[in-house]
Write an enzyme that holds these catalytic residues in place. Sequence first.
Site, PDB file in Angstrom:
ATOM      1  CB  SER A   7      -0.874   0.006   1.250  1.00  0.00           C
ATOM      2  OG  SER A   7      -0.040   0.126   2.394  1.00  0.00           O
ATOM      3  CB  CYS A 172       1.811  -3.724   9.696  1.00  0.00           C
ATOM      4  SG  CYS A 172       1.849  -2.295   8.588  1.00  0.00           S
ATOM      5  CG  HIS A 174       3.995   0.795   6.507  1.00  0.00           C
ATOM      6  ND1 HIS A 174       3.270   0.025   5.633  1.00  0.00           N
ATOM      7  CD2 HIS A 174       4.100   2.022   5.942  1.00  0.00           C
ATOM      8  CE1 HIS A 174       2.930   0.767   4.579  1.00  0.00           C
ATOM      9  NE2 HIS A 174       3.431   1.978   4.739  1.00  0.00           N
TER      10      HIS A 174
HETATM   11  N1  DGL Z   1       2.142  -2.393   4.945  1.00  0.00           N
HETATM   12  C1  DGL Z   1       0.843  -2.897   5.041  1.00  0.00           C
HETATM   13  C2  DGL Z   1       0.715  -4.177   5.840  1.00  0.00           C
HETATM   14  O1  DGL Z   1       1.632  -4.949   5.911  1.00  0.00           O
HETATM   15  C3  DGL Z   1      -0.349  -2.008   5.130  1.00  0.00           C
HETATM   16  C4  DGL Z   1      -0.308  -0.716   5.826  1.00  0.00           C
HETATM   17  C5  DGL Z   1      -1.536   0.082   5.510  1.00  0.00           C
HETATM   18  O2  DGL Z   1      -1.657   0.504   4.359  1.00  0.00           O
HETATM   19  O3  DGL Z   1      -2.394   0.259   6.376  1.00  0.00           O
HETATM   20  O4  DGL Z   1      -0.329  -4.465   6.377  1.00  0.00           O
END
Ligand code: DGL
Length: 247
Positions: A7, A172, A174
């Site tokens: 994303s 996640c 990020h």
């Molecule tokens: N990096 C993403 C994940 O692993 C999504 C973060 C997002 O867009 O909320 O879930």
Amino acid sequence: MIGVIDSGVGGLSVLKELRQAMPQADFFYLGDTARNPYGTRTPEEIKKYSLQLGKWLLAQEVTGLVIACNTITVQALDLLRRALSMPVIGMQTDVALWPAEKRVAVFATPATIAKGNYQQSLAKRYPTVDVVAHACPGLASAIEHNRREEIGQLLEECRPLLSECDAAILGCTHYPLIISDWQKLSPSCRFIDPAQATAKAARHALGEQAQGSGRTEYTFTQEGRAAMWVSRLFGPNVAARQVTIEE
Ligand code: DGL
């Protein structure tokens, strides 16, 4: 070329592991920074957007796809596998614990926590381990835009739970971008990044595509802080391009 989607910039943490696992492979990274975050969106939106990303990469002639995003994996892996004529690998949610780890936290976006994939895999493999899931709305977005104060505040909310856990899954993609902040918050806790297991699975599935010149294209649907994250992870002279995805 192997396509990699997220994303936004989070999937860069997975791309780093992929490049290490397959140094000769060529990668095409696409981050949907214009529509980030996905983790607070509805399953329908997540499915629609990720299908657009997959189709766009297919048109760039990638021959395999790694979903470097937990939210897309839990909501749209099956759909992408059915819709795209190439192998599709998602984030690996089957995580290995150490014998002494008896209480484990799972941190992820609301969409990932709601689906429960990490919680279910842990419960199946380690029935006696205590698993506590914690959604962190806003954290991926704060990291995406490198809003340091907000990151600090959101991590503070995780502190009480971390103090009771032996290990924590960063569910996640990020979250590992700020691994030193997590470690500072709880030095005694082991932080588990599923990116390594995912890179291993990708190498296993896409191994024959790993012969290229070790090149990577970095593309994003909006400039934002993407170039900053790319240069932080892969060096200052790496170019990030902005591209448009048709709705
Ligand atoms: N990096 C993403 C994940 O692993 C999504 C973060 C997002 O867009 O909320 O879930």
